[in-house]
Each structure stands twice: as C-alpha cells, then as structure tokens.
Design an enzyme around this catalytic site. Structure first.
Site, PDB file in Angstrom:
ATOM      1  CD  GLN A 250     -83.762 -20.642  -1.350  1.00 32.91           C
ATOM      2  OE1 GLN A 250     -84.932 -20.529  -1.736  1.00 32.91           O
ATOM      3  NE2 GLN A 250     -83.395 -20.386  -0.113  1.00 32.91           N
TER       4      GLN A 250
ATOM      5  CG  HIS B 239     -78.788 -24.887  -0.410  1.00 35.14           C
ATOM      6  ND1 HIS B 239     -78.347 -24.890   0.897  1.00 35.14           N
ATOM      7  CD2 HIS B 239     -79.995 -24.264  -0.390  1.00 35.14           C
ATOM      8  CE1 HIS B 239     -79.254 -24.310   1.667  1.00 35.14           C
ATOM      9  NE2 HIS B 239     -80.266 -23.910   0.920  1.00 35.14           N
TER      10      HIS B 239
ATOM     11  CG  HIS C 105     -75.922 -30.069   1.196  1.00 39.51           C
ATOM     12  ND1 HIS C 105     -75.618 -31.398   1.403  1.00 39.51           N
ATOM     13  CD2 HIS C 105     -75.558 -29.784  -0.081  1.00 39.51           C
ATOM     14  CE1 HIS C 105     -75.110 -31.899   0.274  1.00 39.51           C
ATOM     15  NE2 HIS C 105     -75.064 -30.930  -0.632  1.00 39.51           N
TER      16      HIS C 105
ATOM     17  CG  HIS D 220     -73.876 -32.225   4.833  1.00 39.48           C
ATOM     18  ND1 HIS D 220     -75.141 -31.792   4.508  1.00 39.48           N
ATOM     19  CD2 HIS D 220     -73.734 -31.968   6.170  1.00 39.48           C
ATOM     20  CE1 HIS D 220     -75.739 -31.311   5.593  1.00 39.48           C
ATOM     21  NE2 HIS D 220     -74.909 -31.393   6.612  1.00 39.48           N
TER      22      HIS D 220
HETATM   23  O1  LIG Z   1     -85.669 -20.629   1.499  1.00 39.15           O
HETATM   24  P1  LIG Z   1     -85.096 -20.908   2.864  1.00 39.15           P
HETATM   25  O2  LIG Z   1     -83.618 -21.156   2.853  1.00 39.15           O
HETATM   26  O3  LIG Z   1     -85.864 -21.972   3.593  1.00 39.15           O
HETATM   27  O4  LIG Z   1     -85.345 -19.525   3.665  1.00 39.15           O
HETATM   28  C1  LIG Z   1     -84.459 -18.455   3.746  1.00 39.15           C
HETATM   29  O5  LIG Z   1     -84.370 -17.732   2.511  1.00 39.15           O
HETATM   30  C2  LIG Z   1     -85.562 -17.092   2.058  1.00 39.15           C
HETATM   31  C3  LIG Z   1     -85.226 -16.293   0.815  1.00 39.15           C
HETATM   32  O6  LIG Z   1     -84.263 -15.280   1.057  1.00 39.15           O
HETATM   33  C4  LIG Z   1     -86.170 -16.212   3.143  1.00 39.15           C
HETATM   34  O7  LIG Z   1     -87.454 -15.790   2.727  1.00 39.15           O
HETATM   35  C5  LIG Z   1     -86.317 -16.958   4.472  1.00 39.15           C
HETATM   36  O8  LIG Z   1     -86.753 -16.061   5.474  1.00 39.15           O
HETATM   37  C6  LIG Z   1     -84.964 -17.562   4.852  1.00 39.15           C
HETATM   38  O9  LIG Z   1     -85.071 -18.283   6.060  1.00 39.15           O
END
Ligand SMILES: O=P(O)(O)O[C@H]1O[C@H](CO)[C@@H](O)[C@H](O)[C@H]1O
Ligand SMILES: O=P(O)(O)O[C@H]1O[C@H](CO)[C@@H](O)[C@H](O)[C@H]1O
Lengths: 350, 350
Positions: A170, A168, A166, A115
């Site tokens: 996406q 990470h 943490h 973390h």
């Molecule tokens: O997906 P998370 O980390 O909850 O959210 C974050 O990234 C996303 C993708 O860039 C955005 O749309 C969100 O506004 C931001 O807070």
C-alpha cells in the site's frame, strides 16, 4: 560482580534514528507460555481466486473491474484512510483539543497477478517491477503540491492485519509528515550537521566492520538487525550509497534492491518454514520540496514472531505504557537469520 | 466544498501528553474484512485450576509454592525482564551503538484467588484491595534509591499477550524513566510552567463541560475517551484533584477509584458481551526524589477490539512506519461506551 555483558544482562539501547530507547532482556526467553498461539493455516492458495478483489479480472467492492494484469497493478484504495477532498479546517480548544484536516491519497499495489505467491517466491525480475512501481508512485504522488510525505509499505500475513492474502502493498501519501519520519528527519539532520555524513553511512560502516548484526550484503545494499531492533527479527535494509530517496537509485542499484529483497524474504520464510508475517516499509525524504540532504533512504522490516511459527511477541502493557522491550538480543537474531539456507524451503521440499 | 467536520473528514489530532499526532479516518469503518478474526473462547474457567501457577496453593515453575491467599497476592516475577543485580556498564560506538545496563524489579499481583474472575466481576471492596496493593508497591519499590520509575499495568486477555488468564497485573520498576512517561514529564512540566495548573486539570475541565467524550464520572474521578485516543475504545481515567501519585489519594478517593474501575470494566465487558481484552496501566510521577509538581496521576486503557468480539484494530504498516491511525472517532466510541448497561452482562443473563 561480573562485568556488564549485553548478551546476558538487561540493558537499554538507544535508537539514533528515532531518538528513543528500548529495553533488552536477554535472559527472558525462557519464561513459560500459556498464552495465545497463532493459527498457522497451511498456506495453500489457488493461483487465481474468484472471490479475491485483487485478482486480475475480478470486480471490486465499488464495482470497478481489475484489468487482466500480468505484472503489477496499482489503483486508488477503495477504502482509503486518506482522501484528497477534505475541506481545510482546524480546531483548537485551549491548546488541549487540537485537530487539523488532513488530506491525502491511498493506493494499493498488487505485486503479482498470482494469488498464491509472495515476494520470496517471485522471480527477482518480478520484484524489480515492484521496485519500479514504488519509484513511479513516489515520483508522481510526491510531485503533487499537497503531498509532503509518501509512505510505501506492506502488511504481510493475518498476524499483521493484512485484510487479503493476495500479494500486495500500500501507499498512504499525505499533506503532513507523520510522527516516525518526522523524528528521523530531526535525528538525521542533527547528525549530518555535526558530522557532514549521513547517520546511516556511519552506522553501516560500523556494522560492516563488526559483522555481528549483518544478515545479508550485496554490492549495493546491506541488511542488518539494527543495534536498537525492537521486534525479535526486525531488520533494516540500507543502500551503501547515501541517497535521499529511491528515484536516485541507478539501474544496477534497483536490481540489487530487488535481489536483496528476495534474499531477505526467503530467509524470513525459512526461519520457521512458514510464510513469514511482517510489516515493512520505505522511509525516504519528505516530498515537501526541501532538499533534506541528511536523509538516507532505508527500509524497515517489523516481523511479530518470536520463538516459533505460533508464538509472537506482544507489544502490550509495559511496551505501550513504558517503552518497547525485547527478549532475545539483536545479535542472536542476526546469527539465526544469517545461518538460514538461501533457497526457499518450498523449493527444497520435494 | 463543505465545511471541515471532524466527525466526517479525515484529520490529525494532537496528543498534548505525548506531544505526538495521530490520524483519524472517520469514513473508514466500512472497509471489507477478510483478515484475522480473534478466537472467542467461551470464557468458562473453574474457580480453581490445579495447573495454574497463580492459583492459591499451587507450585510455580521455580518450585515456590503460592500461599493459600484470600485477597491479593504479590510476588517477584519468576521470569522478570528487569532484575536487580546487573553490573553497571555502558557501550558507545560513535554515538551510534549505545547501550546502558538497566536494573530493576518485576512483580506479579494476583487480583483474586478466584481463577474465574476478572476486575469487572469482583466486588468493589476486592478491587479496593488491589488499589491498596498498588499504593504499597509504588511506595516500597519507589523508595529504593535505584528505582526511579514504577510501571504498574495489566495485560488482560490472550489478544493482549497475557500468558495466563488468572486475574493479575504486573509491575516493572527500574532505574531509568521509560520513553512514554518521559514524554509526559516534559509535556506536563511545560504546560504547568506556562499555566500554573496541571495539563490534566485544564483538560478535564474542558471535557466535563463538553461531555461528548465523557464515559463515566463519580465524585473523584472522570473517565473519557481522550480527544487523541489511538485505540478504538481507548480511555483515560483521571482524578479530579491534581495529585502526582496514588499515595496521595484520600480514603474516599481510593474507594472512588475502585468504584470507577469496576464501572469502566463492566462497560467494556458489556460492549461485545465478552471478557474484554485490554492493556491498562498507571502513569505517575517518577520516583527519582524530585517533586514533579506538574505530574497528574492517571490511568490509560488500551483495548484492541474494533468492531466486534472478533475483529481487532491492527497497529501495523502505516502505524508502525508513520503514526497511529484510527477508524472511528473518539466521540463515537464514547457515545457507545456511555450507552451500555451498568450491570455486567453475566449478571443479567438468566
Ligand atoms: O489497509 P488494510 O490492509 O485494509 O488494513 C491494514 O493496514 C492498515 C495500514 O497499516 C491498518 O490501518 C489496518 O489496521 C490494517 O488492518
Ligand atoms: O509478562 P508476561 O505476561 O509473560 O508477558 C506479556 O507482558 C509483557 C509486558 O507488557 C510483554 O513484554 C510480553 O510480550 C507479553 O506477552
């Protein structure tokens, strides 16, 4: 009058990847600031946080339990903006109200079970595992007939809207090609058609020769503050070899990518001696089955900080209504980043 | 599978003004939030602040002394991003490093001598004076042969990078047309050529008929959450009559503009019962001497707040690398704004 000097006089620069312009105002860094200061929470976190939904063994909001993972861990985003089961459909009222159903997948990649770490504090071998996950995910998601673009990215730090500290990243993968990579597709294709070489191959050749905007180089990758950078310390990471996506990287190139990611993020943390916020991501060819020979894989880093750990650059009024604007030159930013120590500041602090 | 429903299913919407798409994820507003919360400084300010460089009678950083102004006060920005005396010049290395000198003017408009007010707390007649200043400035700046575009805007609140809370707006006027109005020029011209009416005339007709996205109407203006809104509570303010710029407004229209600006900003403040942050600005025809018949003057309001006074929408990773994304539908946002009281919350609080 004096001669035009881009280190001193306001000017516009052209971004050949997007086809758009930005405004550069080198003289403007002196204005007073009574505005927002970022909080700089002393970044002390436990190695394991029982309330973190990304830590190993913890339960997530939807009841799923994370495995006791030791390297990386990837799962479907419990609150994905893109979901697979969207009924097809569209709306068109006079060409002015237009909508189309959009399906896709959201994935979360934990970079480490720890973390309290971030990329610059991880070993190169651990970052290499992240690179391997990117390759796997791009391959698997991209092979789905309904997924024509795979966007891999990281939002790091509260200033960049990261909803959890943490470490990470996406992935948002979807049916259509989003606006930014669509622009890059058009621009790269036009360049390739005219010159028979990728736009970024020719661009790197100029940068490596001039050196003024080069931040880092290793055998296989170069990091520059691009000539058209928008964010104060924005960088562009480009492989020397023209590949369309990360699946084409050799083993040595994958190691080199992990190495340069570590080197770059260490420089970033060292800039203001804080865990440096940014949004970063990979731009690769669409996974629509076409060859996209002109595409040259690269990564963008967009960090918001300008003058210190607490003063950020706001892309607001003029920037939203007109176009992006920056106060310090890309050459100045590159010089600052280049001059920073190669060892993470936490390692050198006793 | 169910039928496609834009209130429920993720989809893309097309912005006919910019020619770009955005992603809408209506189901996503439920995700947990452990990220940044805005500070909500109790917005208590003195009517006069001796340390404010915008208050009447005070001395600015460059030594100039503000007059004891009673309505509005306009002056050249002491730290302008655009300045008039830039030597002409350009750079072009292989079409990949391209820059051009850019000249222009930066102006600051104090809306009121009162340090503690903002537009929604000002009288309609006082807002009308601001409208008159916009008209004067657009006319004077725009008549200069080297000024081909005049961007009038306001950054309100720390969250939008305002460097001083004194009610004020800015003007950045310059030689070239920035990226966003350039896109709108192309899109509006194409629509006009095809239909013989302005894009926004036809768009307003649809919105006024459907009513779902209409927030406010008066005799001369309509405010909608546009079908393609990016920011959670973004709005578009459009005159019913097709005019290219504010100099063409009749006296009654100028009053109506002041009235609807007041009404709209009151709704914004009432949404979360705080001084609501936003960046807003006017889009008008370029001042390059061409007629731009297709141009339809309008104002954009881009507020960053999403769920409450402390949780904002971040346009970060996916948004920067892919395209804008929103979590609540424009229809939901319009419904919320429409249902708010017409009286400012500070007036109704005992
Ligand atoms: O997906 P998370 O980390 O909850 O959210 C974050 O990234 C996303 C993708 O860039 C955005 O749309 C969100 O506004 C931001 O807070
Ligand atoms: O001009 P100000 O209020 O000092 O500055 C603010 O508005 C400018 C124009 O949108 C932005 O470039 C700055 O980042 C922002 O802090």
């Amino acid at each position: 009058m004096a001669e035009f000097n881009s280190a001193e006089h306001s000017h516009r620069r052209y971004n050949p990847l997007s086809g758009e312009w930005i405004l550069v105002s080198p003289h403007r860094s002196k204005r007073p600031w009574q505005g927002q200061q970022e909080k700089t929470a002393a970044d002390v976190r436990p190695a394991y946080d029982p309330t973190c939904y990304l830590c190993p063994g913890n339960t997530r909001a939807n009841g799923a339990v994370n495995p006791a993972y030791e390297g990386t861990f990837v799962f479907d985003n419990d609150f994905a903006a893109l979901v697979p089961d969207v009924p097809a459909g569209s709306i068109n009222v006079g060409g002015l109200l237009r909508a189309e159903a959009e399906s896709g997948v959201g994935r979360v990649i934990c970079f480490s079970p720890r973390h309290d770490l971030t990329l610059p504090e991880m070993a190169t071998s651990a970052i290499r595992r992240v690179v391997d996950v990117w390759i796997d995910e791009y391959t698997t998601l991209g092979s789905h007939p309904d997924i024509n673009y795979v966007q891999i990215f990281e939002n790091k730090g509260q200033a960049m809207g990261a909803s959890n500290p943490h470490p990470h990243g996406q992935i948002w993968a979807q049916r259509t090609v989003p606006v930014e990579p669509a622009k890059e597709t058009v621009q790269q294709a036009a360049y390739f058609a005219e010159h028979g070489r990728s736009l970024l191959t020719d661009y790197l050749a100029i940068e490596v020769k001039e050196q003024t905007r080069v931040v880092l180089e290793n055998e296989h990758f170069v990091v520059v503050v691009p000539y058209w950078a928008v964010w104060p310390f924005e960088t562009l990471l480009v492989p020397r070899r023209h590949v369309q996506d990360i699946t084409q990287l050799t083993d040595a190139e994958k190691d080199a990518l992990a190495d340069i990611l570590r080197q770059l993020t260490i420089r970033y943390d060292n800039l203001f001696e804080i865990s440096f916020p940014y949004s970063a991501g990979l731009h690769q060819r669409p996974t629509d089955g076409q060859a996209h020979e002109s595409w040259h894989f690269h990564m963008h880093f967009f960090p918001p900080l300008l003058r210190s750990a607490t003063v950020r650059k706001f892309m607001v009024g003029y920037e939203m209504l007109g176009n992006p604007q920056r106060d310090v030159t890309p050459e100045f930013a590159a010089e600052r980043l280049r001059s920073l120590p190669a060892v993470h500041y936490k390692q050198t602090a006793k």
